[in-house]
Design a protein around this motif. Structure first.
Motif, PDB file in Angstrom:
ATOM      1  N   TYR A   1      41.430  55.687  87.697  1.00  0.00           N
ATOM      2  CA  TYR A   1      41.835  57.090  87.633  1.00  0.00           C
ATOM      3  C   TYR A   1      42.749  57.379  88.823  1.00  0.00           C
ATOM      4  N   VAL A   2      43.828  58.095  88.587  1.00  0.00           N
ATOM      5  CA  VAL A   2      44.761  58.431  89.658  1.00  0.00           C
ATOM      6  C   VAL A   2      44.933  59.947  89.703  1.00  0.00           C
ATOM      7  N   ARG A   3      44.831  60.501  90.910  1.00  0.00           N
ATOM      8  CA  ARG A   3      45.058  61.934  91.123  1.00  0.00           C
ATOM      9  C   ARG A   3      46.211  62.079  92.111  1.00  0.00           C
ATOM     10  N   VAL A   4      47.243  62.833  91.722  1.00  0.00           N
ATOM     11  CA  VAL A   4      48.450  63.008  92.522  1.00  0.00           C
ATOM     12  C   VAL A   4      48.579  64.473  92.910  1.00  0.00           C
ATOM     13  N   GLU A   5      48.730  64.720  94.217  1.00  0.00           N
ATOM     14  CA  GLU A   5      48.989  66.098  94.640  1.00  0.00           C
ATOM     15  C   GLU A   5      50.381  66.481  94.148  1.00  0.00           C
ATOM     16  N   ASP A   6      50.457  67.583  93.407  1.00  0.00           N
ATOM     17  CA  ASP A   6      51.692  67.985  92.733  1.00  0.00           C
ATOM     18  C   ASP A   6      52.259  69.269  93.336  1.00  0.00           C
ATOM     19  N   PRO A   7      53.222  69.157  94.262  1.00  0.00           N
ATOM     20  CA  PRO A   7      53.782  70.353  94.895  1.00  0.00           C
ATOM     21  C   PRO A   7      54.578  71.234  93.935  1.00  0.00           C
ATOM     22  N   ARG A   8      54.863  70.740  92.741  1.00  0.00           N
ATOM     23  CA  ARG A   8      55.550  71.580  91.750  1.00  0.00           C
ATOM     24  C   ARG A   8      54.664  72.747  91.330  1.00  0.00           C
ATOM     25  N   GLN A   9      53.359  72.618  91.547  1.00  0.00           N
ATOM     26  CA  GLN A   9      52.409  73.668  91.178  1.00  0.00           C
ATOM     27  C   GLN A   9      52.154  74.655  92.314  1.00  0.00           C
ATOM     28  N   ARG A  10      52.826  74.464  93.436  1.00  0.00           N
ATOM     29  CA  ARG A  10      52.687  75.370  94.580  1.00  0.00           C
ATOM     30  C   ARG A  10      53.631  76.549  94.393  1.00  0.00           C
ATOM     31  N   THR A  11      53.164  77.749  94.725  1.00  0.00           N
ATOM     32  CA  THR A  11      53.971  78.944  94.464  1.00  0.00           C
ATOM     33  C   THR A  11      54.582  79.571  95.710  1.00  0.00           C
ATOM     34  N   TRP A  12      54.201  79.106  96.914  1.00  0.00           N
ATOM     35  CA  TRP A  12      54.793  79.658  98.143  1.00  0.00           C
ATOM     36  C   TRP A  12      55.042  78.520  99.120  1.00  0.00           C
TER      37      TRP A  12
ATOM     38  N   TRP B   1      45.011  56.640  83.248  1.00  0.00           N
ATOM     39  CA  TRP B   1      44.604  58.032  83.280  1.00  0.00           C
ATOM     40  C   TRP B   1      45.047  58.622  84.619  1.00  0.00           C
ATOM     41  N   PHE B   2      45.687  59.791  84.571  1.00  0.00           N
ATOM     42  CA  PHE B   2      46.069  60.448  85.812  1.00  0.00           C
ATOM     43  C   PHE B   2      46.024  61.954  85.646  1.00  0.00           C
ATOM     44  N   GLU B   3      45.966  62.615  86.792  1.00  0.00           N
ATOM     45  CA  GLU B   3      45.943  64.075  86.845  1.00  0.00           C
ATOM     46  C   GLU B   3      46.887  64.516  87.955  1.00  0.00           C
ATOM     47  N   MET B   4      47.747  65.474  87.647  1.00  0.00           N
ATOM     48  CA  MET B   4      48.622  66.072  88.645  1.00  0.00           C
ATOM     49  C   MET B   4      47.871  67.307  89.161  1.00  0.00           C
ATOM     50  N   VAL B   5      47.571  67.322  90.464  1.00  0.00           N
ATOM     51  CA  VAL B   5      46.671  68.318  91.052  1.00  0.00           C
ATOM     52  C   VAL B   5      47.449  69.313  91.898  1.00  0.00           C
ATOM     53  N   ALA B   6      47.224  70.591  91.646  1.00  0.00           N
ATOM     54  CA  ALA B   6      47.836  71.637  92.470  1.00  0.00           C
ATOM     55  C   ALA B   6      47.299  71.538  93.893  1.00  0.00           C
ATOM     56  N   PRO B   7      48.160  71.706  94.905  1.00  0.00           N
ATOM     57  CA  PRO B   7      47.687  71.605  96.295  1.00  0.00           C
ATOM     58  C   PRO B   7      46.492  72.510  96.599  1.00  0.00           C
ATOM     59  N   LYS B   8      46.429  73.671  95.976  1.00  0.00           N
ATOM     60  CA  LYS B   8      45.317  74.584  96.256  1.00  0.00           C
ATOM     61  C   LYS B   8      43.987  74.069  95.693  1.00  0.00           C
ATOM     62  N   ARG B   9      44.043  73.023  94.837  1.00  0.00           N
ATOM     63  CA  ARG B   9      42.816  72.441  94.282  1.00  0.00           C
ATOM     64  C   ARG B   9      42.348  71.224  95.067  1.00  0.00           C
TER      65      ARG B   9
ATOM     66  N   ARG C   1      44.696  61.552 104.950  1.00  0.00           N
ATOM     67  CA  ARG C   1      43.523  62.419 104.733  1.00  0.00           C
ATOM     68  C   ARG C   1      43.669  63.240 103.458  1.00  0.00           C
ATOM     69  N   ASP C   2      44.872  63.774 103.198  1.00  0.00           N
ATOM     70  CA  ASP C   2      45.075  64.563 101.988  1.00  0.00           C
ATOM     71  C   ASP C   2      44.884  63.696 100.732  1.00  0.00           C
ATOM     72  N   ALA C   3      45.397  62.461 100.770  1.00  0.00           N
ATOM     73  CA  ALA C   3      45.208  61.543  99.629  1.00  0.00           C
ATOM     74  C   ALA C   3      43.727  61.231  99.434  1.00  0.00           C
ATOM     75  N   ALA C   4      43.046  60.964 100.530  1.00  0.00           N
ATOM     76  CA  ALA C   4      41.626  60.612 100.455  1.00  0.00           C
ATOM     77  C   ALA C   4      40.789  61.742  99.876  1.00  0.00           C
ATOM     78  N   MET C   5      41.097  62.977 100.248  1.00  0.00           N
ATOM     79  CA  MET C   5      40.290  64.101  99.776  1.00  0.00           C
ATOM     80  C   MET C   5      40.488  64.372  98.290  1.00  0.00           C
ATOM     81  N   LEU C   6      41.570  63.846  97.716  1.00  0.00           N
ATOM     82  CA  LEU C   6      41.767  63.975  96.265  1.00  0.00           C
ATOM     83  C   LEU C   6      40.725  63.177  95.470  1.00  0.00           C
ATOM     84  N   VAL C   7      40.159  62.127  96.101  1.00  0.00           N
ATOM     85  CA  VAL C   7      39.248  61.237  95.357  1.00  0.00           C
ATOM     86  C   VAL C   7      37.878  61.060  96.015  1.00  0.00           C
ATOM     87  N   PHE C   8      37.683  61.582  97.194  1.00  0.00           N
ATOM     88  CA  PHE C   8      36.415  61.385  97.906  1.00  0.00           C
ATOM     89  C   PHE C   8      35.219  61.841  97.076  1.00  0.00           C
TER      90      PHE C   8
END
Length: 147
Positions: A56-67, A105-113, A138-145
């Protein structure tokens, strides 16, 4: 069934973390250029296949950031910040295409999540990881910890 979870923090220094669900531990927390990170994901796909594990891969997706916090910057600072934002947005698109083509399998994750901007000390207290870290790792690790 065992599963491997990979967290990706996009950017010039791509953060990548690999969590082993069976061992409840990180196999790796690193940062590297995007092409090396993609090679690493491909390597772990092979490892998962060999071990009979799911990937499983989770990618922080800055396209979902609004500010983007540019309201108190000079024009030059704002231009540089927005240029960087465009770069990581492009990287997220590249990751989305790469992972789709790999068929994982992957998920694009909003930074706020995701839990972000942890200090090294706080990160160690939460995860018990003893290795060196930076913000991207650290940010990558917290996506899957703990998955």
């Amino acid at each position: 069934m065992n599963s491997l979870h990979i967290g990706i923090d996009t950017g010039t220094h791509t953060g990548i973390a690999v969590w082993d669900s069976r061992g409840q531990c990180f196999r790796a927390i690193e940062d590297m250029p995007i092409h090396k990170a993609m090679e690493t994901v491909a390597k772990y796909k092979e490892i998962a296949d060999q071990e009979g594990a799911r990937l499983y891969v989770r990618v922080e997706d800055p396209r979902q950031r609004t500010w983007f916090g540019t309201e108190r910057m000079s024009r030059e600072e704002e231009r540089k910040k927005l240029q960087g934002v465009g770069s990581v947005k492009r990287d997220a698109s590249i990751w989305e295409g790469f992972l789709s083509d790999m068929g994982v399998w992957f998920e694009m994750v909003a930074p706020k999540r995701n839990v972000t901007k942890l200090t090294h000390e706080r990160f160690v207290a939460i995860t018990k990881w003893k290795g060196r870290t930076n913000e991207h790792k650290r940010d990558a690790a917290m996506l899957v910890f703990g998955r």
